[in-house]
Design an enzyme around this catalytic site. Structure first.
Site, short mmCIF file in Angstrom:
data_model
loop_
_atom_site.label_atom_id
_atom_site.label_comp_id
_atom_site.label_asym_id
_atom_site.label_seq_id
_atom_site.Cartn_x
_atom_site.Cartn_y
_atom_site.Cartn_z
CB SER A 266 -32.44 -21.76 39.54
OG SER A 266 -33.62 -21.70 40.28
CE1 TYR B 166 -30.51 -18.05 42.58
CE2 TYR B 166 -32.60 -18.92 42.13
CZ TYR B 166 -31.23 -19.05 42.19
OH TYR B 166 -30.77 -20.33 42.08
#
Length: 250
Positions: free
Chosen positions: A145, A159
């Site tokens: 990501s 995250y």
């Protein structure tokens, strides 16, 4: 000369979380380039079945396997089933992930455990299982990501931490598996137009404005980089973390 759109002819690929979004785009792109494809899904059997049908319509073999990436035994079983059903395994794409965000005080043990189980432990477990079936030329590609490089919004710490862990895994496995002819790489997508994160959704204009190009990616653009890494054209790339993020982290 090999047709560039058949770079993966004769290969078998497994994509975790391949029923929608980036995972589905990767599954279809690898099939377009000649691979037979196995994809895992946890929910949404109909969506997974639709991806299988589209791949089979291209003349490739495809299989959907239900597996919860939070359960190591299910991850390993899916890898072994892919190799058993199609006789080999050449490409593993660790795509399945969870996106649990919120203020630090609201992220307790359950959220931490789930995030690390799916986003970190599952890619390691799948890689561990896959290398038992891979010969020289094998490929392990994980989907990270842009948040691993630039966590611009509050609530993203858990995250971002989980996706950053994949950098260390990728570098370590690249060193370990390089002598065996297996490359290991990481692709960091930026904001990507999917049903979970639509380009016309809330805050999308602000998020797109954080990129250098001012727009969301198409899932197919992420898949194109994965396909390059999976092919012989990507044979000299390993241990790399490649940002396909429109300049989000520039």
């Amino acid at each position: 000369m090999l047709d560039p759109m058949n770079r993966l002819e004769g290969n078998v690929a497994l994509i975790t979380g391949g029923s929608r979004g980036i995972g589905a785009a990767v599954a279809e792109r690898l099939a377009e380039e000649g691979a037979d494809v196995v994809l895992t899904y946890e929910h949404g059997a109909e969506r997974a079945g639709a991806v299988v049908e589209r791949i089979e319509a291209r003349g490739r073999r495809a299989l959907a396997v239900r597996a919860d990436s939070a359960v190591p035994a299910e991850v390993t079983a899916a890898v072994d089933e892919a190799a058993a059903r199609f006789g080999r395994l050449d490409i593993l794409v660790n795509n399945a992930g969870v996106f649990l965000v919120g203020p630090l005080e609201e992220l307790g043990p359950a959220e931490i455990d789930r995030t690390l189980a799916v986003n970190v432990r599952a890619p390691f477990a799948a890689s561990r299982a896959a290398v038992r079936h891979m010969e020289r030329g094998g490929r392990i590609i994980s989907i990270g990501s842009n948040m691993a490089g630039r966590a611009v919004f509050p609530g993203m710490a858990l995250y971002a931490m989980s996706k950053t862990a994949l950098v260390g895994m990728t570098k370590g496995l690249a060193r370990e598996l390089g002598p065996r002819g297996v490359t290991v790489n990481l692709v960091h997508p930026g904001p990507t137009d999917t049903d979970a994160n639509p380009a016309d959704g809330p805050n999308a204009e602000t998020i797109a404005g954080l990129t250098a190009v001012g727009r969301y990616a198409r899932a197919a653009e992420i898949a194109a980089t994965v396909a390059h890494l999976a092919s012989a054209d990507g044979a000299y790339i390993t241990g790399a973390a490649i940002h396909v993020d429109g300049g989000f982290t520039a």
